[in-house]
Design a protein around this motif. Structure first.
Motif, PDB file in Angstrom:
ATOM      1  N   PRO A 254       0.714  -1.106   0.176  1.00 17.69           N
ATOM      2  CA  PRO A 254       0.068   0.002  -0.041  1.00 17.69           C
ATOM      3  C   PRO A 254       0.834   1.432   0.223  1.00 17.69           C
ATOM      4  N   ARG A 255       1.695   1.272   0.799  1.00 16.97           N
ATOM      5  CA  ARG A 255       2.927   2.446   0.610  1.00 16.97           C
ATOM      6  C   ARG A 255       3.440   2.862  -0.555  1.00 16.97           C
ATOM      7  N   LEU A 256       3.771   1.751  -1.389  1.00 18.67           N
ATOM      8  CA  LEU A 256       4.248   1.885  -2.676  1.00 18.67           C
ATOM      9  C   LEU A 256       2.991   2.450  -3.749  1.00 18.67           C
ATOM     10  N   LEU A 257       1.895   1.961  -3.475  1.00 20.14           N
ATOM     11  CA  LEU A 257       0.695   2.186  -4.308  1.00 20.14           C
ATOM     12  C   LEU A 257       0.269   3.853  -3.999  1.00 20.14           C
ATOM     13  N   LEU A 258       0.508   3.976  -2.490  1.00 19.72           N
ATOM     14  CA  LEU A 258       0.376   5.507  -2.229  1.00 19.72           C
ATOM     15  C   LEU A 258       1.438   6.588  -2.784  1.00 19.72           C
ATOM     16  N   LEU A 259       2.604   6.158  -2.832  1.00 23.02           N
ATOM     17  CA  LEU A 259       3.491   6.831  -3.436  1.00 23.02           C
ATOM     18  C   LEU A 259       3.428   7.174  -4.927  1.00 23.02           C
ATOM     19  N   ILE A 260       2.916   6.128  -5.615  1.00 19.20           N
ATOM     20  CA  ILE A 260       2.591   6.163  -7.018  1.00 19.20           C
ATOM     21  C   ILE A 260       1.313   7.074  -7.273  1.00 19.20           C
ATOM     22  N   ALA A 261       0.354   6.987  -6.475  1.00 19.77           N
ATOM     23  CA  ALA A 261      -0.841   7.948  -6.529  1.00 19.77           C
ATOM     24  C   ALA A 261      -0.309   9.363  -6.263  1.00 19.77           C
ATOM     25  N   GLU A 262       0.661   9.454  -5.278  1.00 19.70           N
ATOM     26  CA  GLU A 262       1.104  10.867  -4.954  1.00 19.70           C
ATOM     27  C   GLU A 262       1.827  11.687  -6.170  1.00 19.70           C
ATOM     28  N   VAL A 263       2.721  10.780  -6.762  1.00 21.26           N
ATOM     29  CA  VAL A 263       3.566  11.149  -7.911  1.00 21.26           C
ATOM     30  C   VAL A 263       2.539  11.565  -8.964  1.00 21.26           C
ATOM     31  N   PHE A 264       1.283  10.533  -9.248  1.00 19.04           N
ATOM     32  CA  PHE A 264       0.639  10.671 -10.377  1.00 19.04           C
ATOM     33  C   PHE A 264      -0.169  12.021 -10.181  1.00 19.04           C
ATOM     34  N   PHE A 265      -0.742  12.425  -8.927  1.00 13.62           N
ATOM     35  CA  PHE A 265      -1.307  13.608  -8.668  1.00 13.62           C
ATOM     36  C   PHE A 265      -0.665  14.818  -8.811  1.00 13.62           C
ATOM     37  N   PHE A 266       0.622  14.788  -8.560  1.00 10.39           N
ATOM     38  CA  PHE A 266       1.894  15.943  -8.889  1.00 10.39           C
ATOM     39  C   PHE A 266       1.734  16.100 -10.120  1.00 10.39           C
ATOM     40  N   ILE A 267       1.837  14.903 -10.975  1.00 11.09           N
ATOM     41  CA  ILE A 267       1.924  15.203 -12.592  1.00 11.09           C
ATOM     42  C   ILE A 267       0.681  15.864 -13.109  1.00 11.09           C
ATOM     43  N   LEU A 268      -0.607  15.170 -12.554  1.00 11.87           N
ATOM     44  CA  LEU A 268      -2.077  15.801 -13.181  1.00 11.87           C
ATOM     45  C   LEU A 268      -2.150  17.241 -12.746  1.00 11.87           C
ATOM     46  N   ILE A 269      -1.640  17.739 -11.599  1.00 12.77           N
ATOM     47  CA  ILE A 269      -1.784  19.074 -11.153  1.00 12.77           C
ATOM     48  C   ILE A 269      -0.848  19.847 -11.991  1.00 12.77           C
ATOM     49  N   LYS A 270       0.408  19.584 -12.168  1.00 14.84           N
ATOM     50  CA  LYS A 270       1.170  20.210 -13.157  1.00 14.84           C
ATOM     51  C   LYS A 270       0.809  20.492 -14.534  1.00 14.84           C
ATOM     52  N   VAL A 271       0.273  19.356 -15.067  1.00 18.33           N
ATOM     53  CA  VAL A 271      -0.342  19.680 -16.239  1.00 18.33           C
ATOM     54  C   VAL A 271      -1.769  20.192 -16.398  1.00 18.33           C
ATOM     55  N   ALA A 272      -2.671  20.030 -15.527  1.00 11.34           N
ATOM     56  CA  ALA A 272      -3.644  20.864 -15.400  1.00 11.34           C
ATOM     57  C   ALA A 272      -3.299  22.609 -15.066  1.00 11.34           C
ATOM     58  N   GLY A 273      -2.345  22.771 -14.572  1.00 16.12           N
ATOM     59  CA  GLY A 273      -1.821  24.251 -14.162  1.00 16.12           C
ATOM     60  C   GLY A 273      -1.386  24.655 -15.650  1.00 16.12           C
ATOM     61  N   GLN A 274      -0.586  23.889 -16.079  1.00 14.70           N
ATOM     62  CA  GLN A 274       0.087  24.623 -17.299  1.00 14.70           C
ATOM     63  C   GLN A 274      -1.135  24.706 -18.499  1.00 14.70           C
ATOM     64  N   ASN A 275      -2.161  23.730 -18.536  1.00 13.57           N
ATOM     65  CA  ASN A 275      -3.372  24.254 -19.563  1.00 13.57           C
ATOM     66  C   ASN A 275      -4.082  25.470 -18.925  1.00 13.57           C
ATOM     67  N   TYR A 276      -4.219  25.393 -17.640  1.00 13.54           N
ATOM     68  CA  TYR A 276      -5.065  26.638 -17.254  1.00 13.54           C
ATOM     69  C   TYR A 276      -4.177  27.878 -17.820  1.00 13.54           C
ATOM     70  N   SER A 277      -2.924  27.894 -17.544  1.00 15.63           N
ATOM     71  CA  SER A 277      -2.029  29.245 -17.813  1.00 15.63           C
ATOM     72  C   SER A 277      -2.290  29.582 -19.428  1.00 15.63           C
ATOM     73  N   ARG A 278      -2.306  28.419 -19.947  1.00 13.69           N
ATOM     74  CA  ARG A 278      -2.290  28.743 -21.300  1.00 13.69           C
ATOM     75  C   ARG A 278      -3.668  29.373 -22.046  1.00 13.69           C
ATOM     76  N   GLU A 279      -4.742  28.735 -21.307  1.00 11.37           N
ATOM     77  CA  GLU A 279      -6.202  29.304 -21.337  1.00 11.37           C
ATOM     78  C   GLU A 279      -6.452  30.887 -20.893  1.00 11.37           C
ATOM     79  N   VAL A 280      -5.754  31.101 -19.895  1.00 12.12           N
ATOM     80  CA  VAL A 280      -5.672  32.286 -19.366  1.00 12.12           C
ATOM     81  C   VAL A 280      -4.848  33.420 -20.204  1.00 12.12           C
ATOM     82  N   SER A 281      -4.041  32.983 -20.732  1.00 13.34           N
ATOM     83  CA  SER A 281      -2.918  33.782 -21.470  1.00 13.34           C
ATOM     84  C   SER A 281      -3.655  34.025 -22.617  1.00 13.34           C
ATOM     85  N   LEU A 282      -4.485  33.172 -23.278  1.00  8.68           N
ATOM     86  CA  LEU A 282      -5.343  33.248 -24.658  1.00  8.68           C
ATOM     87  C   LEU A 282      -6.487  34.293 -24.456  1.00  8.68           C
TER      88      LEU A 282
END
Length: 282
Positions: A254-282
């Protein structure tokens, strides 16, 4: 050993625990954002979520200060009070510990472990429920927060508005932490079930052990993210009720799966943040 034992379990059975750990992380992030608002730190979720995602990963770095330090440093660069940000983190930790302790107290009368060996078990059952009710009242009572944070609730300081603690805010925070913990336990259950399909694990004993192990990880502050402490408690407790040669790997999975989920969450947030920044700049 854990990675090797993963090959004996269908990957599809582990996808749901990862999703639940991801949901747990999202709810915990939302709870911290509300803690910031509670202390008058008005910042958008688009800024606090990436910071939470990053600081969650820094919990695994030895030292114990990176988790809180990164949040305080970044938000202070946005012009927010360092002390108020630190208080929001303190509230997050206190509620995590308190909610874990409350649920453990309420579960105690229903567990079977050692109950037959304890004299006057009913007395301990009643005591556990009373303690659980008392802690529940404390974490949603504005009075206790006003006493602890009297400096900020009595008057405005350095142009910052005084803090007003309301019972509905505190109850909402407590419920978010409780929901996150329940989902966390369910993710543990599904992980164990993937390895032990023939075992009946969905009971009070299982939830009690996982929550007790989680609480031990919170209390042992010198261990990064409770790493090793929780797994040790899990292994010692489950070795009494589960006889399986892969038990150590099962407790670590479970600890390994939790770490995978936390890394995935970090990536999702970064990608979502970049998309949001592009939309705002447009």
């Amino acid at each position: 050993s854990v990675i090797k034992d993963f090959s004996q379990v269908s990957a599809a059975l582990l996808l749901l625990p990862v999703f639940l750990f991801l949901l747990h992380t999202l709810i915990t992030c939302s709870a911290w954002h509300k803690s910031l608002l509670l202390f008058g730190v008005q910042e958008s979720f688009t800024k606090t979520a990436p910071l939470f995602a990053f600081s969650t990963l820094t919990k695994y770095v030895p030292g114990g200060i990176w988790h809180a330090g990164s949040r305080v440093f970044v938000l202070s660069t946005y012009g927010h009070s360092k002390l108020r940000v630190l208080y929001s983190i303190l509230i997050e930790m206190v509620l995590s510990v308190s909610v874990s302790a409350i649920l453990i107290c309420f579960l105690y009368p229903f567990i079977c472990l050692y109950q037959g060996e304890i004299e006057n078990a009913v007395v301990f059952d009643v005591f556990a429920i009373v303690v659980g009710l008392f802690l529940s009242a404390c974490i949603v009572a504005p009075f206790f927060y006003r006493v602890v944070f009297a400096r900020y609730t009595s008057k405005e300081i350095h142009g910052l508005k005084k803090i007003e603690f309301r019972i509905e805010q505190l109850a909402a925070l407590a419920l978010l932490h409780a929901l996150a913990l329940v989902i966390y336990v369910l993710a543990y259950y599904l992980t164990f079930k993937a390895y032990l399909p023939d075992h009946s694990l969905l009971n009070a004993d299982f939830a009690f052990i996982v929550m007790a192990a989680t609480l031990s990880g919170f209390l042992v502050i010198f261990s990064p993210a409770g790493l090793g402490v929780r797994e040790s408690v899990l292994y010692l407790a489950f070795s009494l009720i589960v006889d399986d040669p892969m038990l150590l790997s099962i407790c670590l999975a479970p600890r390994l799966l939790l770490l995978i989920a936390e890394v995935f969450f970090f990536i999702l947030i970064k990608v979502a943040g970049q998309n949001y920044s592009r939309e705002v700049s447009l």
